[in-house]
Design an enzyme around this catalytic site. Structure first.
Site, PDB file in Angstrom:
ATOM      1  N   GLY A  16     -17.274  10.391   1.416  1.00 23.84           N
ATOM      2  CA  GLY A  16     -16.593   9.185   0.919  1.00 23.84           C
ATOM      3  C   GLY A  16     -16.364   8.114   1.961  1.00 23.84           C
ATOM      4  O   GLY A  16     -15.334   7.448   1.942  1.00 23.84           O
ATOM      5  N   CYS A  60       7.811   2.533  16.611  1.00 25.77           N
ATOM      6  CA  CYS A  60       8.667   1.596  17.341  1.00 25.77           C
ATOM      7  C   CYS A  60       7.821   0.904  18.411  1.00 25.77           C
ATOM      8  O   CYS A  60       7.155   1.569  19.207  1.00 25.77           O
ATOM      9  CB  CYS A  60       9.831   2.359  17.977  1.00 25.77           C
ATOM     10  SG  CYS A  60      10.844   1.338  19.064  1.00 25.77           S
ATOM     11  N   GLN A  98     -10.255   9.241   8.107  1.00 29.72           N
ATOM     12  CA  GLN A  98     -10.007   7.832   8.442  1.00 29.72           C
ATOM     13  C   GLN A  98      -8.900   7.289   7.534  1.00 29.72           C
ATOM     14  O   GLN A  98      -8.442   6.172   7.728  1.00 29.72           O
ATOM     15  CB  GLN A  98     -11.272   7.007   8.217  1.00 29.72           C
ATOM     16  CG  GLN A  98     -12.440   7.443   9.069  1.00 29.72           C
ATOM     17  CD  GLN A  98     -13.736   6.777   8.607  1.00 29.72           C
ATOM     18  OE1 GLN A  98     -14.080   5.692   9.040  1.00 29.72           O
ATOM     19  NE2 GLN A  98     -14.453   7.435   7.721  1.00 29.72           N
ATOM     20  N   ARG A 104       0.838  -1.200   0.000  1.00 25.83           N
ATOM     21  CA  ARG A 104       0.000   0.000   0.000  1.00 25.83           C
ATOM     22  C   ARG A 104       0.876   1.254   0.000  1.00 25.83           C
ATOM     23  O   ARG A 104       0.564   2.251  -0.641  1.00 25.83           O
ATOM     24  CB  ARG A 104      -0.930  -0.028   1.215  1.00 25.83           C
ATOM     25  CG  ARG A 104      -1.828  -1.272   1.168  1.00 25.83           C
ATOM     26  CD  ARG A 104      -3.010  -1.185   2.060  1.00 25.83           C
ATOM     27  NE  ARG A 104      -3.823  -0.068   1.692  1.00 25.83           N
ATOM     28  CZ  ARG A 104      -4.543   0.640   2.549  1.00 25.83           C
ATOM     29  NH1 ARG A 104      -4.535   0.326   3.826  1.00 25.83           N
ATOM     30  NH2 ARG A 104      -5.274   1.635   2.144  1.00 25.83           N
ATOM     31  N   HIS A 154      -6.990   7.218  12.043  1.00 23.14           N
ATOM     32  CA  HIS A 154      -6.570   5.823  11.872  1.00 23.14           C
ATOM     33  C   HIS A 154      -5.078   5.696  11.566  1.00 23.14           C
ATOM     34  O   HIS A 154      -4.639   4.661  11.079  1.00 23.14           O
ATOM     35  CB  HIS A 154      -7.399   5.143  10.771  1.00 23.14           C
ATOM     36  CG  HIS A 154      -8.834   4.911  11.155  1.00 23.14           C
ATOM     37  ND1 HIS A 154      -9.811   4.531  10.271  1.00 23.14           N
ATOM     38  CD2 HIS A 154      -9.464   5.018  12.359  1.00 23.14           C
ATOM     39  CE1 HIS A 154     -10.979   4.408  10.905  1.00 23.14           C
ATOM     40  NE2 HIS A 154     -10.793   4.707  12.166  1.00 23.14           N
ATOM     41  N   ASN A 206     -21.463  11.304  -0.816  1.00 17.05           N
ATOM     42  CA  ASN A 206     -20.938   9.941  -1.013  1.00 17.05           C
ATOM     43  C   ASN A 206     -21.489   9.371  -2.312  1.00 17.05           C
ATOM     44  O   ASN A 206     -22.536   9.789  -2.792  1.00 17.05           O
ATOM     45  CB  ASN A 206     -21.378   9.054   0.163  1.00 17.05           C
ATOM     46  CG  ASN A 206     -20.467   7.857   0.365  1.00 17.05           C
ATOM     47  OD1 ASN A 206     -19.244   8.004   0.353  1.00 17.05           O
ATOM     48  ND2 ASN A 206     -21.040   6.679   0.557  1.00 17.05           N
ATOM     49  N   SER A 234     -18.362   4.755   4.091  1.00 18.56           N
ATOM     50  CA  SER A 234     -19.544   3.890   4.123  1.00 18.56           C
ATOM     51  C   SER A 234     -20.300   3.993   5.438  1.00 18.56           C
ATOM     52  O   SER A 234     -21.411   3.475   5.546  1.00 18.56           O
ATOM     53  CB  SER A 234     -19.124   2.439   3.864  1.00 18.56           C
ATOM     54  OG  SER A 234     -18.209   2.024   4.857  1.00 18.56           O
TER      55      SER A 234
END
Ligand code: APR
Length: 242
Positions: free
Chosen positions: A181, A122, A96, A62, A114, A207, A183
């Site tokens: 955007g 670490c 998020q 990612r 998030h 959305n 859910s």
């Protein structure tokens, strides 16, 4: 919404849908990340304890995807940065998303609830630092020199999202809550609309499709973020100019 004053505070929640048109996958759409991976394996502390290499590889992929030069902030990210610059009251962006497209788009008053893909933490000191390379089970922590003690600075299922006190204070003080955007299926973020509404905020959802909690909003507008967000920001800035 016409009662909104230019000095009023705005809180914006964003989710994966705002970065979709920049080339990043969402989670729960049919072609989303959770259709390809089991979140129990790659996004929980238990999954990391069972198979750290699998989890690190998932986030390495990612991270390199986000570093692809083709992935750039889109018109929706840019419009939110413009709103922050031009709206006279405070605009707080709570995302998020672990990508860095909001900051690359120019937003500065931003909370990554998030965590952030471009940081590593670490496990021994708890300190997070900027990180752009792959992490493996042999990578030494720059803080202690110990190998295997670095993890992505992301919040997994079962862990506490970041800066929740600051977010709840802002939700209680805002006059407009905007959700873009997402859910609306993952708590605590999915509950922010009720929290803001309870304190008197006007709530708007932008959305692609009605979210799980769309009936909780005063307005729910469906469409692509790159179209809806710039138009909505224009509408807000026109109110501020009145
Ligand atoms: N414009 C606007 N909305 C879009 C677009 C678009 N171009 N493309 C997709 N969407 C919408 C989808 O219809 C969906 O409702 O974005 C939403 C994305 O929802 P999710 O994939 O569930 O992503 P999100 O809500 O951010 O997920 C929340 O779940 O897995 C965790 O930690 C992860 O932060 C993430 C959290």
């Amino acid at each position: 919404m016409d009662r909104l004053k230019a000095t009023d505070r705005i809180v914006i929640l964003t989710g994966a849908g705002i970065s979709k048109e920049s080339g990043l996958d969402t989670f729960r759409d049919t072609d989303g990340i959770w259709a390809q991976y089991d979140l129990e394996d790659v996004a929980t502390p238990q999954g990391f304890a069972r198979n750290p290499a699998l989890v690190l590889d998932f986030y390495n992929a990612r991270r390199s995807g986000l570093l692809d030069p083709a992935v750039q902030p889109n018109a929706a990210h840019a419009a939110l940065a413009r709103l922050e610059r031009e709206w006279p009251g405070e605009v707080l962006l709570v995302t998020q998303n672990i990508d860095d497209l909001h900051e690359r788009g120019g937003s500065t008053n931003l909370i990554h609830m998030h965590g952030e893909l471009m940081k590593a933490r670490c496990l021994d000191t708890g300190r997070a630092i900027d990180w752009r390379e792959d992490i493996t089970t042999d990578t030494p922590s720059p803080m202690t020199g110990r190998p295997g003690r670095l993890r992505p600075h992301v919040v997994w299922f079962g862990e506490m999202p970041l800066e929740m006190d600051r977010i709840y204070t802002a939700l209680a003080e805002c006059s407009l809550f905007l959700s873009i955007g997402t859910s609306g299926t993952v708590y605590p973020a999915a509950g922010f609309v009720q929290e803001a509404s309870l304190h008197g905020a006007y709530a708007v959802e932008l959305n692609m499709e009605p979210s799980a909690g769309h009936t909780l909003f005063d307005e729910a507008i469906c469409g692509q973020a790159t179209k809806l967000v710039p138009a909505f920001v224009d509408r807000l800035l026109a109110l501020a100019a009145m």
